[in-house]
Scaffold this motif. Structure first.
Motif, PDB file in Angstrom:
ATOM      1  N   ASP A 181       0.819  -1.225   0.000  1.00  0.00           N
ATOM      2  CA  ASP A 181       0.000   0.000   0.000  1.00  0.00           C
ATOM      3  C   ASP A 181       0.849   1.271   0.000  1.00  0.00           C
ATOM      4  OD1 ASP A 181      -2.187  -1.529  -0.022  1.00  0.00           O
ATOM      5  OD2 ASP A 181      -2.744  -1.229   2.096  1.00  0.00           O
ATOM      6  N   ILE A 182       1.986   1.196   0.705  1.00  0.00           N
ATOM      7  CA  ILE A 182       2.833   2.387   0.844  1.00  0.00           C
ATOM      8  C   ILE A 182       3.383   2.871  -0.500  1.00  0.00           C
ATOM      9  CG2 ILE A 182       5.082   1.253   1.293  1.00  0.00           C
ATOM     10  CD1 ILE A 182       5.306   3.371   3.649  1.00  0.00           C
ATOM     11  N   GLN A 183       3.405   1.971  -1.469  1.00  0.00           N
ATOM     12  CA  GLN A 183       3.962   2.339  -2.779  1.00  0.00           C
ATOM     13  C   GLN A 183       3.090   3.358  -3.514  1.00  0.00           C
ATOM     14  OE1 GLN A 183       4.790  -1.267  -4.885  1.00  0.00           O
ATOM     15  NE2 GLN A 183       6.544  -1.737  -3.600  1.00  0.00           N
ATOM     16  N   SER A 184       1.844   3.463  -3.118  1.00  0.00           N
ATOM     17  CA  SER A 184       0.978   4.443  -3.786  1.00  0.00           C
ATOM     18  C   SER A 184       1.243   5.860  -3.264  1.00  0.00           C
ATOM     19  CB  SER A 184      -0.496   4.062  -3.596  1.00  0.00           C
ATOM     20  OG  SER A 184      -0.737   3.909  -2.213  1.00  0.00           O
ATOM     21  N   ASN A 185       1.993   5.948  -2.176  1.00  0.00           N
ATOM     22  CA  ASN A 185       2.354   7.251  -1.633  1.00  0.00           C
ATOM     23  C   ASN A 185       3.462   7.860  -2.496  1.00  0.00           C
ATOM     24  OD1 ASN A 185       3.823   9.222  -0.100  1.00  0.00           O
ATOM     25  ND2 ASN A 185       2.757   8.483   1.726  1.00  0.00           N
ATOM     26  N   LYS A 186       3.166   9.043  -3.089  1.00  0.00           N
ATOM     27  CA  LYS A 186       4.095   9.661  -4.047  1.00  0.00           C
ATOM     28  C   LYS A 186       5.466   9.970  -3.398  1.00  0.00           C
ATOM     29  CE  LYS A 186       4.990  11.349  -8.093  1.00  0.00           C
ATOM     30  NZ  LYS A 186       5.279  10.398  -9.163  1.00  0.00           N
ATOM     31  N   LEU A 187       5.410  10.494  -2.158  1.00  0.00           N
ATOM     32  CA  LEU A 187       6.669  10.848  -1.466  1.00  0.00           C
ATOM     33  C   LEU A 187       7.549   9.612  -1.249  1.00  0.00           C
ATOM     34  CD1 LEU A 187       6.063  13.471   1.364  1.00  0.00           C
ATOM     35  CD2 LEU A 187       7.820  13.494  -0.422  1.00  0.00           C
ATOM     36  N   PHE A 188       6.889   8.522  -0.816  1.00  0.00           N
ATOM     37  CA  PHE A 188       7.614   7.273  -0.582  1.00  0.00           C
ATOM     38  C   PHE A 188       8.250   6.790  -1.886  1.00  0.00           C
ATOM     39  CE2 PHE A 188       7.844   2.591  -0.382  1.00  0.00           C
ATOM     40  CZ  PHE A 188       8.606   2.442   0.763  1.00  0.00           C
ATOM     41  N   ALA A 189       7.458   6.877  -2.972  1.00  0.00           N
ATOM     42  CA  ALA A 189       7.965   6.413  -4.272  1.00  0.00           C
ATOM     43  C   ALA A 189       9.183   7.222  -4.710  1.00  0.00           C
ATOM     44  CB  ALA A 189       6.853   6.508  -5.305  1.00  0.00           C
ATOM     45  N   ILE A 190       9.101   8.559  -4.532  1.00  0.00           N
ATOM     46  CA  ILE A 190      10.242   9.415  -4.938  1.00  0.00           C
ATOM     47  C   ILE A 190      11.469   9.092  -4.067  1.00  0.00           C
ATOM     48  CG2 ILE A 190      11.110  11.802  -5.014  1.00  0.00           C
ATOM     49  CD1 ILE A 190       8.295  12.671  -5.857  1.00  0.00           C
ATOM     50  N   GLY A 191      11.217   8.956  -2.783  1.00  0.00           N
ATOM     51  CA  GLY A 191      12.308   8.628  -1.852  1.00  0.00           C
ATOM     52  C   GLY A 191      12.970   7.318  -2.224  1.00  0.00           C
ATOM     53  N   MET A 192      12.170   6.355  -2.565  1.00  0.00           N
ATOM     54  CA  MET A 192      12.712   5.044  -2.910  1.00  0.00           C
ATOM     55  C   MET A 192      13.461   5.056  -4.233  1.00  0.00           C
ATOM     56  SD  MET A 192      12.381   3.187  -0.462  1.00  0.00           S
ATOM     57  CE  MET A 192      12.524   4.592   0.576  1.00  0.00           C
ATOM     58  N   ALA A 193      12.926   5.848  -5.187  1.00  0.00           N
ATOM     59  CA  ALA A 193      13.613   5.954  -6.484  1.00  0.00           C
ATOM     60  C   ALA A 193      14.996   6.570  -6.264  1.00  0.00           C
ATOM     61  CB  ALA A 193      12.789   6.812  -7.430  1.00  0.00           C
ATOM     62  N   LEU A 194      15.033   7.605  -5.435  1.00  0.00           N
ATOM     63  CA  LEU A 194      16.312   8.257  -5.122  1.00  0.00           C
ATOM     64  C   LEU A 194      17.264   7.271  -4.449  1.00  0.00           C
ATOM     65  CD1 LEU A 194      15.424  11.805  -3.764  1.00  0.00           C
ATOM     66  CD2 LEU A 194      17.326  11.268  -5.278  1.00  0.00           C
ATOM     67  N   ALA A 195      16.713   6.543  -3.469  1.00  0.00           N
ATOM     68  CA  ALA A 195      17.537   5.576  -2.726  1.00  0.00           C
ATOM     69  C   ALA A 195      18.085   4.502  -3.658  1.00  0.00           C
ATOM     70  CB  ALA A 195      16.717   4.951  -1.612  1.00  0.00           C
ATOM     71  N   THR A 196      17.249   4.061  -4.606  1.00  0.00           N
ATOM     72  CA  THR A 196      17.708   3.012  -5.538  1.00  0.00           C
ATOM     73  C   THR A 196      18.860   3.517  -6.394  1.00  0.00           C
ATOM     74  OG1 THR A 196      15.517   2.103  -5.656  1.00  0.00           O
ATOM     75  CG2 THR A 196      17.007   1.471  -7.416  1.00  0.00           C
ATOM     76  N   VAL A 197      18.681   4.704  -6.945  1.00  0.00           N
ATOM     77  CA  VAL A 197      19.732   5.248  -7.813  1.00  0.00           C
ATOM     78  C   VAL A 197      21.025   5.439  -7.003  1.00  0.00           C
ATOM     79  CG1 VAL A 197      20.417   7.208  -9.224  1.00  0.00           C
ATOM     80  CG2 VAL A 197      18.120   6.292  -9.407  1.00  0.00           C
ATOM     81  N   LEU A 198      20.883   5.990  -5.796  1.00  0.00           N
ATOM     82  CA  LEU A 198      22.080   6.204  -4.966  1.00  0.00           C
ATOM     83  C   LEU A 198      22.747   4.887  -4.610  1.00  0.00           C
ATOM     84  CD1 LEU A 198      20.934   9.102  -2.602  1.00  0.00           C
ATOM     85  CD2 LEU A 198      22.486   9.231  -4.552  1.00  0.00           C
TER      86      LEU A 198
END
Lengths: 220, 115
Positions: A181-198
């Motif tokens: 469910d948390i994946q639908s949260n836009k902030l969480f998604a952006i944070g995770m995308a950033l974390a993945t790239v880093l």
């Protein structure tokens, strides 16, 4: 300068093994110190000299050497990683890679859905871990008896472990606990995308540093 | 005078200075050279020497090369370019300190006294 007898070499190895030296680098340096000292003294004095050296390289001294080496190598690996990440110092190629990285970051955030980012993240973890474990096998010992391992290899493997555990807790765990469910949260998604790239950039720098580390020279 | 506490603070300077004069050295060689230069008055403990060498290496002041000697590995240390620069700065730092120490211990000494 004389040549050491096999018995003298055996004495040294027995003593050093009893100290459970963690790192090959420390073992080799102390071993050379023992050998050179004995080579420069008459054979008849060997037992006395060895006893003196045993006092010099006492348990606490050797453990401190292991610890100090670990701290220093960890610092060295971090500096090498940071140097590698300064893409502007790598000329045109570095700049291109830097821009490509930036593009990947944007694509990750705005195009790839979080559910697929998780797959990319897990794949990057598996690839990094497999690559580094393959390159740095000398950091592992599955033997039941104690065996010294390479400090630089172990440092790199530890860093992979810390990174992956950290990422697992800040991303995978919340996803699992909220059943996605948390994946639908836009902030969480952006944070995770950033974390993945880093984490991918960090992993690449680790792989480069690991491939430049000196190969294991000798294991007793 | 063989005071370990006094030597501890200047161990890095001693190592850097010796390597400036000898191009490359290994641990045992450093201990022997110090012993020889001071006629056995100063003895560097191996437990302090090796961590100091590893620290200088991590700081980029020393580089190492490994050589096979009689079926064993020997690690040679030498100065990097940064290490060369550091020798000068460490030496003047130490000389300044000794000079000030001299002034404290012998107040009659003229200012500008050089060791």
């Amino acid at each position: 300068m004389r040549k050491l007898s096999s018995q003298e070499l055996e004495w040294i190895h027995t003593r050093l093994k009893s100290l459970y030296i963690r790192y090959t680098e420390v073992y080799e340096e102390i071993f050379d110190h023992y050998c050179t000292t004995l080579e420069n003294t008459p054979a008849i004095d060997s037992p006395v000299i060895i006893a003196k050296l045993n006092e010099t390289f006492a348990w606490s001294v050797v453990k401190n050497m292991d610890k100090e080496l670990e701290t220093n190598v960890s610092k060295q690996v971090l500096v090498a990683q940071l140097d590698y990440l300064k893409f502007w110092n790598h000329g045109i190629k570095g700049l291109l890679i830097g821009f490509a990285g930036f593009a990947v970051l944007n694509i990750s955030i705005f195009i790839i859905p979080p559910s697929e980012l998780i797959i990319i993240f897990l794949l990057s973890i598996i690839c990094t871990a497999a690559g580094i474990f393959f390159m740095k096998r000398d950091a592992l010992s599955f033997s039941l008896t104690h065996k010294s391992v390479s400090v630089s290899s172990l440092t790199v493997i530890k860093k992979v472990g810390i990174l992956n555990t950290l990422m697992m807790w800040i991303w995978v765990m919340p996803t699992v606990l909220t059943r996605g469910d948390i994946q639908s949260n836009k902030l969480f998604a952006i944070g995770m995308a950033l974390a993945t790239v880093l984490s991918i950039i960090y992993s690449i720098s680790l792989i480069v540093v690991a491939s430049n580390l000196p190969k294991k020279s000798h294991v007793q | 005078m063989s005071n370990n506490n006094l030597i501890k603070g200047s161990l890095q300077t001693i190592i850097l200075k010796l390597l400036e004069e000898n191009e490359r050295m290994y641990g045992y060689e450093i201990t022997q050279r110090v012993k020889e230069l001071t006629a056995g008055e100063i003895k560097i403990t191996e437990g302090a020497l090796y961590p100091a060498l590893h620290k200088l290496e991590a700081e980029g002041l020393l580089s190492t090369d490994i050589q096979q000697v009689d079926n064993r590995v020997r690690k040679y240390y030498s100065l990097t370019n940064d290490g060369q620069k550091e020798v000068t700065s460490k030496m003047s730092e130490l000389q300044g300190f000794v000079e000030n120490l001299q002034r404290i211990l012998t107040p009659d000494l003229k200012p500008g006294f050089n060791i």
